[in-house]
Every structure is written in C-alpha cells, then in structure tokens.
Design an enzyme around this catalytic site. Sequence first.
Site, mmCIF file in Angstrom:
data_model
loop_
_atom_site.group_PDB
_atom_site.id
_atom_site.type_symbol
_atom_site.label_atom_id
_atom_site.label_comp_id
_atom_site.label_asym_id
_atom_site.label_seq_id
_atom_site.Cartn_x
_atom_site.Cartn_y
_atom_site.Cartn_z
ATOM 1 N N ASP A 56 36.719 28.199 38.079
ATOM 2 C CA ASP A 56 36.908 28.551 36.550
ATOM 3 C C ASP A 56 38.030 27.403 37.313
ATOM 4 O O ASP A 56 38.598 27.609 35.407
ATOM 5 C CB ASP A 56 37.444 30.169 36.126
ATOM 6 C CG ASP A 56 38.035 30.494 36.878
ATOM 7 O OD1 ASP A 56 38.969 29.979 37.695
ATOM 8 O OD2 ASP A 56 38.492 32.243 36.921
ATOM 9 N N ASP A 95 31.873 30.428 39.947
ATOM 10 C CA ASP A 95 33.157 31.348 39.672
ATOM 11 C C ASP A 95 32.725 32.249 38.245
ATOM 12 O O ASP A 95 32.077 31.696 37.373
ATOM 13 C CB ASP A 95 34.965 30.786 39.699
ATOM 14 C CG ASP A 95 35.194 30.857 40.476
ATOM 15 O OD1 ASP A 95 35.415 31.597 40.998
ATOM 16 O OD2 ASP A 95 36.221 29.765 40.255
ATOM 17 N N GLU A 127 37.564 37.711 41.150
ATOM 18 C CA GLU A 127 39.327 37.536 41.486
ATOM 19 C C GLU A 127 39.483 39.611 41.497
ATOM 20 O O GLU A 127 38.903 39.795 40.264
ATOM 21 C CB GLU A 127 40.039 37.662 41.123
ATOM 22 C CG GLU A 127 39.874 35.250 40.302
ATOM 23 C CD GLU A 127 40.608 34.951 39.646
ATOM 24 O OE1 GLU A 127 41.194 35.863 39.137
ATOM 25 O OE2 GLU A 127 40.769 33.637 39.571
ATOM 26 N N GLU A 194 44.913 33.368 47.766
ATOM 27 C CA GLU A 194 45.805 32.231 47.231
ATOM 28 C C GLU A 194 46.848 33.015 47.142
ATOM 29 O O GLU A 194 47.491 33.340 46.662
ATOM 30 C CB GLU A 194 45.277 31.684 45.963
ATOM 31 C CG GLU A 194 46.004 31.029 45.083
ATOM 32 C CD GLU A 194 45.487 30.116 43.396
ATOM 33 O OE1 GLU A 194 44.163 30.481 43.556
ATOM 34 O OE2 GLU A 194 45.477 29.650 43.185
#
Length: 276
Positions: A56, A95, A127, A194
């Site tokens: 994304d 995503d 996420e 991340e």
Amino acid sequence: MITPDISKFANVTKVTTHVLQEMKLKNEKIAMLTAYDYSMARLLDKAGIDVILVGDSASNVMAGHTSTLPITLNEMIYHATSVVRAVKRALVITDMPFGTYQGNSKEALISAIRIMKESGADAVKMEGGREILESVDRILSAGIPVMGHLGLTPQSIHKFGTYVVRATEENEARKLVEDAHLLENAGCFGIVLEKIPAKLAAQVAEEIKIPIIGIGAGPDVDGQVLVLHDMLGITQEFSPRFLRRYHNLSEEIQGSVKSYIRDVKTVDFPNEREKY
Ligand code: KIV
C-alpha cells in the site's frame, strides 16, 4: 535470472508459501521487493525476485499521498491485477488497505476475497497483531494465505505520531514478540518486521518458525524487503538508514528527459532514419 550458485531455489518455477518455508529451513535468505505495475513487475520477476509485494506504499509512491491511508481497495486491486499479469515465478502478496479489515472480520474476509478473486494474487498482508486476530482467523479459514506485519505499521501512523524505530522499550518489544507468536499460531505463513532493533528481530526470527522478512530490522532475519522506487533512487526525499540505494534513477530519468526536450526543440529528433 538467478543461478544455482546464488540460490538453491533457482530452478523453482513458481514460488509458493511452502517454498518460502523451505527457504527458511535451508537458511536461504528471501528477496522481496514492492511493485505496483506490469512493466516493473515483469523486470523483477525476470531478474528472479522471490516475492513481489503489491504494497500500500503505492499510496505514496504511485499516487503522491503523504501516507498509506488514502489508497482504496479498488486501487489496490488495480495495482495487484497489473502485477499478476506480469509475473510467472514470484509469489505475489497484496496489502489489504487501511479500513478494509480493522475491527470487522466479516468485511475483512470480503475484502480479502475480492483481492484474491479479482487480482489473482497469491496472498494478502495485514498490519497488526492481537487487534486484528479475528480478521486474520476468518481470512485464513477461507484458505487465503496471510502475511503479518509488525513493528512500524504505517497504517497506524496517526496513533504513533512519528516514523521512528519501534519496540525500543521493553513493554512494546514484549508485545511484539507475543503478537508474532499469535500470528504464527493463527496460521500466517510469514511476518514482515519493520524498523525495529536488529537484536529483537533476530530473537523473533529465531523463536518463530515461519519466515520473518525485515525492512530496517537488521540482517538476522529470513529475508529482506525494500520499496522498489526507494532502492532504485526514483524517490529522493526518503533516506532512512536502512535504505540501500542501488541506482540513482531519478537523475538518469531527468537526464534522458532533458536530452529529449533538447532534441525536440532543436529538431534533432526525429532524424532521417526515424521518419517514414
Ligand atoms: O507497503 C509496503 O511497501 C510495505 C513494505 C514497506 C513492507 O508494507
């Protein structure tokens, strides 16, 4: 194309989630990059990339938004469809965009099914940890492979307030490790970590049996991912420490465009050989 001296998996005709698991078991690092369009995806696949992420980050890189929040499900499906048309070997992960899975597992399943059905992608990425577990469970129960994403999760930027390194404090680090276990136990096939301390990422990659892919998470994980436009130097304004630039395409492209403008203005282009 990659050769067997670089990869034990060079002869694999299609990378699947099972191949990624084998790579972890055989200590082969997984190479993953983003792509959002047919032409770039074709180049990456021909070069032998293992995984293409239709991230994304397209929201920033392709559409010029300042965050990943505005991109829509239809836009992600458009990007994913273009990528899938180009790819023969790489695993394609798409995503799930902001607002399509948080807080409503039924809507999450509908969104994931749309991505898989309309784009032909191989898997989805989401996420978050415990907060999205119900959605992860429901999507997995439909047979859709799910990759998790922990640490700096850009869709929560308004909660964090900044893009600084995550999980440097003990509480947040502990929660991240717990969340990684929850995602693994739920049945995710991999997790992106991340921008977290390398030592913590190494601990997760050691404890968790599914592949752990890092971006700004140090070398001791099972693979690496970068945003294509950053590593090629097309974007210039974004320079975090973890980003290795392999090219300076922004200068090369501008140089070529300037030459073209000059050639058109001076009527050097088209010449005798370039006309009918
Ligand atoms: O959207 C994206 O590009 C990503 C990577 C940074 C992992 O999620």
